[in-house]
Design a protein around this motif. Structure first.
Motif, PDB file in Angstrom:
ATOM      1  N   ALA A 211       0.827  -1.209   0.000  1.00 34.69           N
ATOM      2  CA  ALA A 211       0.000   0.000   0.000  1.00 34.69           C
ATOM      3  C   ALA A 211       0.862   1.260   0.000  1.00 34.69           C
ATOM      4  N   ILE A 212       1.926   1.274   0.817  1.00 32.26           N
ATOM      5  CA  ILE A 212       2.791   2.461   0.876  1.00 32.26           C
ATOM      6  C   ILE A 212       3.599   2.600  -0.406  1.00 32.26           C
ATOM      7  N   TRP A 213       4.097   1.482  -0.929  1.00 35.85           N
ATOM      8  CA  TRP A 213       4.896   1.534  -2.163  1.00 35.85           C
ATOM      9  C   TRP A 213       4.073   2.094  -3.323  1.00 35.85           C
ATOM     10  N   ASN A 214       2.790   1.757  -3.370  1.00 35.22           N
ATOM     11  CA  ASN A 214       1.930   2.241  -4.448  1.00 35.22           C
ATOM     12  C   ASN A 214       1.215   3.548  -4.094  1.00 35.22           C
ATOM     13  N   ASN A 215       1.486   4.073  -2.908  1.00 30.94           N
ATOM     14  CA  ASN A 215       0.800   5.285  -2.464  1.00 30.94           C
ATOM     15  C   ASN A 215       1.113   6.450  -3.405  1.00 30.94           C
ATOM     16  N   PHE A 216       0.091   7.153  -3.812  1.00 33.63           N
ATOM     17  CA  PHE A 216       0.286   8.250  -4.762  1.00 33.63           C
ATOM     18  C   PHE A 216      -0.355   9.552  -4.279  1.00 33.63           C
ATOM     19  N   PHE A 217      -1.607   9.469  -3.835  1.00 26.70           N
ATOM     20  CA  PHE A 217      -2.349  10.702  -3.564  1.00 26.70           C
ATOM     21  C   PHE A 217      -1.787  11.463  -2.362  1.00 26.70           C
ATOM     22  N   LEU A 218      -1.408  10.726  -1.311  1.00 24.56           N
ATOM     23  CA  LEU A 218      -0.870  11.405  -0.123  1.00 24.56           C
ATOM     24  C   LEU A 218       0.421  12.157  -0.434  1.00 24.56           C
ATOM     25  N   PRO A 219       1.423  11.538  -1.090  1.00 27.54           N
ATOM     26  CA  PRO A 219       2.616  12.324  -1.457  1.00 27.54           C
ATOM     27  C   PRO A 219       2.298  13.475  -2.402  1.00 27.54           C
ATOM     28  N   LEU A 220       1.323  13.290  -3.284  1.00 30.22           N
ATOM     29  CA  LEU A 220       0.950  14.362  -4.204  1.00 30.22           C
ATOM     30  C   LEU A 220       0.452  15.578  -3.442  1.00 30.22           C
ATOM     31  N   VAL A 221      -0.311  15.347  -2.375  1.00 33.06           N
ATOM     32  CA  VAL A 221      -0.855  16.442  -1.578  1.00 33.06           C
ATOM     33  C   VAL A 221       0.217  17.053  -0.680  1.00 33.06           C
ATOM     34  N   LEU A 223       3.785  16.808  -0.750  1.00 34.85           N
ATOM     35  CA  LEU A 223       5.149  17.128  -1.170  1.00 34.85           C
ATOM     36  C   LEU A 223       5.170  18.030  -2.396  1.00 34.85           C
ATOM     37  N   SER A 224       6.119  18.941  -2.399  1.00 32.97           N
ATOM     38  CA  SER A 224       6.379  19.772  -3.579  1.00 32.97           C
ATOM     39  C   SER A 224       7.848  19.718  -3.991  1.00 32.97           C
ATOM     40  N   ASP A 225       8.722  19.270  -3.101  1.00 31.52           N
ATOM     41  CA  ASP A 225      10.142  19.123  -3.400  1.00 31.52           C
ATOM     42  C   ASP A 225      10.376  17.777  -4.082  1.00 31.52           C
ATOM     43  N   GLN A 226      10.909  17.818  -5.308  1.00 32.32           N
ATOM     44  CA  GLN A 226      11.104  16.572  -6.057  1.00 32.32           C
ATOM     45  C   GLN A 226      12.059  15.615  -5.366  1.00 32.32           C
ATOM     46  N   LYS A 227      12.972  16.104  -4.555  1.00 34.92           N
ATOM     47  CA  LYS A 227      13.920  15.226  -3.879  1.00 34.92           C
ATOM     48  C   LYS A 227      13.250  14.378  -2.802  1.00 34.92           C
ATOM     49  N   LEU A 228      12.024  14.732  -2.402  1.00 37.20           N
ATOM     50  CA  LEU A 228      11.286  13.966  -1.400  1.00 37.20           C
ATOM     51  C   LEU A 228      10.287  13.008  -2.032  1.00 37.20           C
ATOM     52  N   TYR A 229      10.154  13.052  -3.372  1.00 38.93           N
ATOM     53  CA  TYR A 229       9.149  12.227  -4.044  1.00 38.93           C
ATOM     54  C   TYR A 229       9.418  10.732  -3.846  1.00 38.93           C
ATOM     55  N   PRO A 230       8.366   9.933  -3.705  1.00 40.29           N
ATOM     56  CA  PRO A 230       8.516   8.483  -3.893  1.00 40.29           C
ATOM     57  C   PRO A 230       8.468   8.145  -5.373  1.00 40.29           C
ATOM     58  N   LEU A 231       8.678   6.890  -5.698  1.00 40.85           N
ATOM     59  CA  LEU A 231       8.697   6.483  -7.104  1.00 40.85           C
ATOM     60  C   LEU A 231       7.387   6.772  -7.808  1.00 40.85           C
ATOM     61  N   SER A 232       6.275   6.489  -7.136  1.00 43.09           N
ATOM     62  CA  SER A 232       4.971   6.647  -7.783  1.00 43.09           C
ATOM     63  C   SER A 232       4.766   8.080  -8.259  1.00 43.09           C
ATOM     64  N   LEU A 233       5.121   9.051  -7.432  1.00 45.05           N
ATOM     65  CA  LEU A 233       4.932  10.450  -7.803  1.00 45.05           C
ATOM     66  C   LEU A 233       5.977  10.909  -8.817  1.00 45.05           C
ATOM     67  N   GLY A 234       7.204  10.428  -8.677  1.00 45.51           N
ATOM     68  CA  GLY A 234       8.234  10.803  -9.634  1.00 45.51           C
ATOM     69  C   GLY A 234       7.941  10.290 -11.034  1.00 45.51           C
ATOM     70  N   LEU A 235       7.513   9.031 -11.147  1.00 46.08           N
ATOM     71  CA  LEU A 235       7.178   8.479 -12.458  1.00 46.08           C
ATOM     72  C   LEU A 235       5.961   9.179 -13.055  1.00 46.08           C
ATOM     73  N   TYR A 236       5.030   9.574 -12.208  1.00 47.36           N
ATOM     74  CA  TYR A 236       3.866  10.328 -12.693  1.00 47.36           C
ATOM     75  C   TYR A 236       4.312  11.668 -13.290  1.00 47.36           C
ATOM     76  N   ALA A 237       5.246  12.341 -12.630  1.00 46.57           N
ATOM     77  CA  ALA A 237       5.740  13.618 -13.146  1.00 46.57           C
ATOM     78  C   ALA A 237       6.435  13.423 -14.486  1.00 46.57           C
ATOM     79  N   TRP A 238       7.241  12.372 -14.608  1.00 46.70           N
ATOM     80  CA  TRP A 238       7.890  12.092 -15.886  1.00 46.70           C
ATOM     81  C   TRP A 238       6.865  11.761 -16.963  1.00 46.70           C
ATOM     82  N   ASN A 239       5.874  10.975 -16.616  1.00 45.93           N
ATOM     83  CA  ASN A 239       4.862  10.607 -17.601  1.00 45.93           C
ATOM     84  C   ASN A 239       4.088  11.828 -18.084  1.00 45.93           C
TER      85      ASN A 239
END
Length: 284
Positions: A211-221, A223-239
């Motif tokens: 659940a945490i590895w796939n978590n997306f919405f909570l980090p999206l709300v 975090l704004s610093d890209q260095k704190l992103y998890p993979l799910s949010l970082g890959l979303y930004a690249w996509n």
């Protein structure tokens, strides 16, 4: 009449096996696509020949993935391992301790309190994101590791599941014998209770890790610093950037393939405990 029974039995087995084959194909199809697509450059992906190994370029994609933006992908990878690994470990310990307390001890309002825990299971996590953001803003931890880490330490479903495991695995006689020997309540839990419900601990850990590895919405709300992103949010930004810059497509696909590895490793390495946990109480 008797001759039709073997035929019916054969047809039943064929139907069941056919359904299983379709289910396996349905589940493996995205993974096969991901493996083959990770070997393509942007032109090969956009050409629609992702299922072939022509133009094999997995090494090149991995090299670009590691070098892009000073290797920020693997920084995201480390963040996800931190959030999911430590978060799931602490959450599992908290859940098992709470489930143990609900099962072993009698106190006023126990069932009403447990009813509130079950009510928390029914609330979707997306509905809690905004209230948690407001709380984090009041405390001053928005855009920090703690903003993502603290909310995942509590899992109502894990507490419920842990109580079920304790009911199936913990004999009252073993706990009482430890108390007679002079062990404190904390020692009884740590040395006997936790070890006896280890299959439940591992099961809760796997559920929470996924659940945490796939978590997306909570980090999206939060975090704004890209260095704190998890993979799910970082890959979303690249996509999101790939629509304007197609060179991002191989990075997203190759990064998604590597992102599956920890989940596979976790389930394969802990499957023995997980299978034992899923059958808790079945022969009790």
């Amino acid at each position: 009449m008797n001759g039709s029974r073997p035929a019916n039995r054969w047809l039943s087995k064929a139907a069941v096996n056919g359904a299983l084959v379709l289910a396996v194909v349905y589940m493996l199809f995205p993974l096969v696509w991901l493996v083959t697509a990770a070997t393509k450059d942007a032109g090969g992906l956009l050409a629609g020949n992702a299922f072939s190994f022509d133009g094999f370029d997995l090494g090149g994609n991995l090299s670009r993935l590691a070098s892009y933006n000073d290797g920020i992908y693997f920084h995201w990878y480390a963040n996800s391992l931190l959030y999911a690994g430590i978060g799931a470990l602490v959450c599992s310990l908290v859940s098992v301790a709470a489930g143990y307390a609900f099962h072993v001890y009698d106190f006023r309002g126990k069932e009403k309190l447990f009813g509130l825990v079950l009510l928390g299971v029914l609330v979707p996590t997306t509905a809690l994101a905004l209230p948690m953001y407001l709380l984090a803003s009041e405390v001053g931890i928005v855009n920090t590791y703690w903003a993502v880490f603290i909310p995942v330490l509590v899992n109502p479903f894990g507490v419920y599941l842990s109580r079920v495991f304790c009911a199936g695995y913990l004999p009252d006689e073993a706990l009482e014998a430890a108390r007679i020997d002079g062990a404190s309540e904390l020692r009884v839990f740590w040395s006997i209770g936790l070890r006896m419900v280890m299959p439940g601990f591992v099961t809760v850990f796997l559920f929470q890790f996924t659940a945490i590895w796939n978590n997306f919405f909570l980090p999206l709300v939060m975090l704004s610093d890209q260095k704190l992103y998890p993979l799910s949010l970082g890959l979303y930004a690249w996509n999101s950037n790939a629509h304007a810059e197609p060179d991002f497509y191989p990075l997203v696909v190759t990064g998604s393939l590597l992102a599956v590895v920890p989940l596979v490793v976790a389930f394969v390495s802990l499957q023995r405990h997980w299978k034992a946990g899923m059958t808790a109480g079945s022969v009790k």
